[in-house]
Each structure stands twice: as C-alpha cells, then as structure tokens.
Motif scaffolding. Structure first.
Motif, PDB file in Angstrom:
ATOM      1  N   ASN A  88       0.834  -1.204   0.000  1.00  0.00           N
ATOM      2  CA  ASN A  88       0.000   0.000   0.000  1.00  0.00           C
ATOM      3  C   ASN A  88       0.866   1.251   0.000  1.00  0.00           C
ATOM      4  OD1 ASN A  88      -2.182  -1.664   0.103  1.00  0.00           O
ATOM      5  ND2 ASN A  88      -2.635  -1.336   2.257  1.00  0.00           N
ATOM      6  N   ARG A  89       0.404   2.275  -0.677  1.00  0.00           N
ATOM      7  CA  ARG A  89       1.153   3.524  -0.768  1.00  0.00           C
ATOM      8  C   ARG A  89       1.016   4.337   0.525  1.00  0.00           C
ATOM      9  NH1 ARG A  89       2.704   5.381  -5.611  1.00  0.00           N
ATOM     10  NH2 ARG A  89       2.336   7.536  -5.003  1.00  0.00           N
ATOM     11  N   HIS A  90       2.092   5.079   0.824  1.00  0.00           N
ATOM     12  CA  HIS A  90       2.073   6.041   1.922  1.00  0.00           C
ATOM     13  C   HIS A  90       1.755   5.392   3.269  1.00  0.00           C
ATOM     14  CE1 HIS A  90       2.277   8.751  -1.401  1.00  0.00           C
ATOM     15  NE2 HIS A  90       1.035   8.531  -1.775  1.00  0.00           N
ATOM     16  N   VAL A  91       2.494   4.339   3.580  1.00  0.00           N
ATOM     17  CA  VAL A  91       2.319   3.624   4.843  1.00  0.00           C
ATOM     18  C   VAL A  91       3.649   3.572   5.585  1.00  0.00           C
ATOM     19  CG1 VAL A  91       1.845   1.360   5.877  1.00  0.00           C
ATOM     20  CG2 VAL A  91       0.374   2.213   4.056  1.00  0.00           C
ATOM     21  N   LYS A 107      11.650   1.363   3.032  1.00  0.00           N
ATOM     22  CA  LYS A 107      12.625   2.416   3.278  1.00  0.00           C
ATOM     23  C   LYS A 107      12.641   2.662   4.781  1.00  0.00           C
ATOM     24  CE  LYS A 107      12.454   4.509  -1.292  1.00  0.00           C
ATOM     25  NZ  LYS A 107      12.214   5.739  -2.097  1.00  0.00           N
ATOM     26  N   TRP A 108      13.815   2.920   5.338  1.00  0.00           N
ATOM     27  CA  TRP A 108      14.021   2.785   6.770  1.00  0.00           C
ATOM     28  C   TRP A 108      14.385   4.094   7.457  1.00  0.00           C
ATOM     29  CZ3 TRP A 108      12.959  -2.117   8.422  1.00  0.00           C
ATOM     30  CH2 TRP A 108      12.983  -3.137   7.449  1.00  0.00           C
ATOM     31  N   VAL A 109      13.848   4.244   8.690  1.00  0.00           N
ATOM     32  CA  VAL A 109      14.226   5.344   9.574  1.00  0.00           C
ATOM     33  C   VAL A 109      14.491   4.746  10.948  1.00  0.00           C
ATOM     34  CG1 VAL A 109      13.463   7.449  10.736  1.00  0.00           C
ATOM     35  CG2 VAL A 109      12.911   7.090   8.313  1.00  0.00           C
ATOM     36  N   GLY A 110      15.679   4.988  11.473  1.00  0.00           N
ATOM     37  CA  GLY A 110      16.019   4.408  12.769  1.00  0.00           C
ATOM     38  C   GLY A 110      17.505   4.514  13.046  1.00  0.00           C
ATOM     39  N   PRO A 111      17.976   3.728  14.013  1.00  0.00           N
ATOM     40  CA  PRO A 111      17.222   2.696  14.738  1.00  0.00           C
ATOM     41  C   PRO A 111      16.411   3.245  15.903  1.00  0.00           C
ATOM     42  CG  PRO A 111      19.490   2.668  15.454  1.00  0.00           C
ATOM     43  CD  PRO A 111      19.408   3.699  14.350  1.00  0.00           C
ATOM     44  N   ILE A 112      15.398   2.467  16.298  1.00  0.00           N
ATOM     45  CA  ILE A 112      14.626   2.760  17.501  1.00  0.00           C
ATOM     46  C   ILE A 112      15.313   2.146  18.710  1.00  0.00           C
ATOM     47  CG2 ILE A 112      12.407   2.398  18.663  1.00  0.00           C
ATOM     48  CD1 ILE A 112      11.133   2.175  15.857  1.00  0.00           C
ATOM     49  N   PRO A 218       7.855   1.281   0.110  1.00  0.00           N
ATOM     50  CA  PRO A 218       8.957   1.543  -0.833  1.00  0.00           C
ATOM     51  C   PRO A 218       8.713   2.707  -1.778  1.00  0.00           C
ATOM     52  CG  PRO A 218       7.798  -0.495  -1.382  1.00  0.00           C
ATOM     53  CD  PRO A 218       7.291  -0.064  -0.049  1.00  0.00           C
ATOM     54  N   ASP A 219       7.473   3.180  -1.875  1.00  0.00           N
ATOM     55  CA  ASP A 219       7.196   4.322  -2.752  1.00  0.00           C
ATOM     56  C   ASP A 219       7.440   5.666  -2.071  1.00  0.00           C
ATOM     57  OD1 ASP A 219       4.874   3.944  -1.071  1.00  0.00           O
ATOM     58  OD2 ASP A 219       3.889   5.441  -2.322  1.00  0.00           O
ATOM     59  N   ALA A 220       7.809   5.651  -0.785  1.00  0.00           N
ATOM     60  CA  ALA A 220       8.037   6.896  -0.052  1.00  0.00           C
ATOM     61  C   ALA A 220       9.167   7.697  -0.690  1.00  0.00           C
ATOM     62  CB  ALA A 220       8.367   6.589   1.403  1.00  0.00           C
ATOM     63  N   GLU A 221       8.989   8.999  -0.758  1.00  0.00           N
ATOM     64  CA  GLU A 221      10.010   9.870  -1.334  1.00  0.00           C
ATOM     65  C   GLU A 221      11.263   9.866  -0.459  1.00  0.00           C
ATOM     66  OE1 GLU A 221      10.021  11.461  -4.125  1.00  0.00           O
ATOM     67  OE2 GLU A 221       7.957  11.047  -4.759  1.00  0.00           O
TER      68      GLU A 221
END
Length: 253
Positions: A88-91, A107-112, A218-221
C-alpha cells in the motif's frame, strides 16, 4: 501517557518550548502517511484505548521536530501490517526488524532500539545447538511474516505457525514442537504474562541481532525519509530521549 507526564514536568518544559510546536500543516507529506503498528511491549501497547510505548513516544517527538501535527496510529495484527507496508502507498509501520532479507522491501528510519531473535526451548528438552543447521529435524513454532520465521525458513525448515506468542508457548509446553523461534523481548514477556517461570526455559540458539526501525512503504520519497532520519538524529541527542529510554528500561526494555 508517559510523554504527556514528561512534558508537564518542569525539568523538561524548557526542552520542549525550545523545539518546534505542533503547527497545523495541511499539505505536509508526513501528515498524509498511514501509521500502522502492532501491540509489542514496551514499544507499543494500549493504555485507556490509546497507543503508547517507546516507539510511539519517539514518533511523537519526531513529528514535533518536523513541525507536523500529531497523526493517528492504527493498531492491528502483524500479518495485516506487514502486507500493508509492502503493497500500500504512503504507509509507515513499526517497530520492524531491519534484516538483510527485508532491506529492499521498505525504506528505513532508525534505529529505535536493538533487538534479538532466538530459538527457545524447555530446559528439560536439553537441546544443544551451535548453528542454524542444527535445527534440522526439529519441530519449530513461529509467527507468520516475522524476522525470526525468515531465519527458520532460510535453514530449510517449514515451521508450525502459531496464532500468537501465547499459542506458540502452549505448543512448546505441550510437546507438539521442540522449540519456538521468536523475538526475545516478546518471548520473555509472554511467559511472564502466562505465569511461567523463566527458569523452565532456555535460549537454544541466537538467530540474529538486528535493530528495530520505522519501515516506510517503498514508494516513499527519499526526501521524506531523509527528513524523518534527520529529525530522529536530532531528537536522540537530547536529554528527553535519554529520559525516555530510562523510563522504558524500567519496564524491561
């Protein structure tokens, strides 16, 4: 909630007043994302009908850093979340083990935080294991679409899928499987909640040690991912982040 109590405390008021506030931004891409998570203490759990936890409080700090209004977080079972995050887009989903197998799926943001996945058995079973190859011939229970399961599948073993962690422990105690492949934090918390002694179980094998992240579709900018990462890097340098970690460490992180 912990974050609300923290903001109210005089010691931390100055820190938050010095940060960007929750301006109402209507066209911000970060406000157009669907945020999904499963109950996974201490990173996310429900309190009076609202999601709370380390990953939730940290995400709120990121929104504040980016001047984004607080967004709704949907809590649902992990298999639905994992599928939504890929297709799904934008998740954005959390908290997710960033493993080699998953690297290109999100696509990744972290680490937590740091995490560990293991193979757990009853002490009475006396399993002696040194590598994943030693799992051959064993009956292993795991949960669908988890990082632990991927390690079992890589070893060429088809696991018995349990409905949840409690079901996996029941399968183990009944002798229907030889071991459980599971996140260590989830395993320890599950047996404690079920009233079992940790002394009756042992770690037969460490499957992997990987960090937990926020995973975006994966579609995130890339610009949006970079923005989240910069916000995380900024927040983790502040005293409020260390206070957050201390608070949840007292809860068994």
């Amino acid at each position: 909630m912990w974050l609300a109590r923290l903001i109210a405390a005089p010691l931390f008021v100055g820190l938050f007043l010095a940060s960007p506030g929750f301006a109402q931004v209507s066209n911000d891409p970060a406000a157009g994302i669907t945020y999904l998570a499963e109950v996974y203490r201490p990173f996310i759990y429900m309190d009076k009908g609202r999601p709370v936890g380390l990953a939730v409080d940290l995400l709120k700090l990121l929104w504040q850093e980016m001047n984004v209004p607080e967004q709704p977080i949907e809590v649902m079972p992990w298999p639905r979340i994992y599928e939504s995050g890929q297709w799904n887009r934008h998740v954005a989903i959390f908290s997710v083990y960033r493993t080699k197998e998953r690297e290109k799926l999100f696509k990744w943001v972290g680490p937590i935080a740091k995490g560990r996945q293991g193979l757990f058995c009853l002490c009475s079973r006396g399993l002696e294991m040194r590598s994943p190859g030693d799992m051959t011939g064993l009956g292993i229970a795991s949960l669908r679409d988890t990082a632990s399961t991927s390690k079992v599948l890589q070893a060429g073993i088809i696991p018995t899928y349990a409905a949840n962690a409690e079901h996996a422990v029941q399968l183990l105690r009944s002798g229907r499987v030889d071991a459980i492949a599971l996140d260590e934090t989830r395993f320890r918390r599950t047996i404690a909640a079920m009233g079992f002694s940790a002394k009756d179980f042992e770690t037969a094998l460490i499957l992997s040690e990987d960090p937990l992240y926020y995973a975006f579709s994966p579609d995130a900018e890339d610009t949006l991912i970079d923005r989240f990462q910069r916000a995380l890097d900024a927040v983790t340098k502040r005293p409020v982040y260390r206070a957050l970690l201390t608070f949840y460490a007292d809860q068994g992180l």
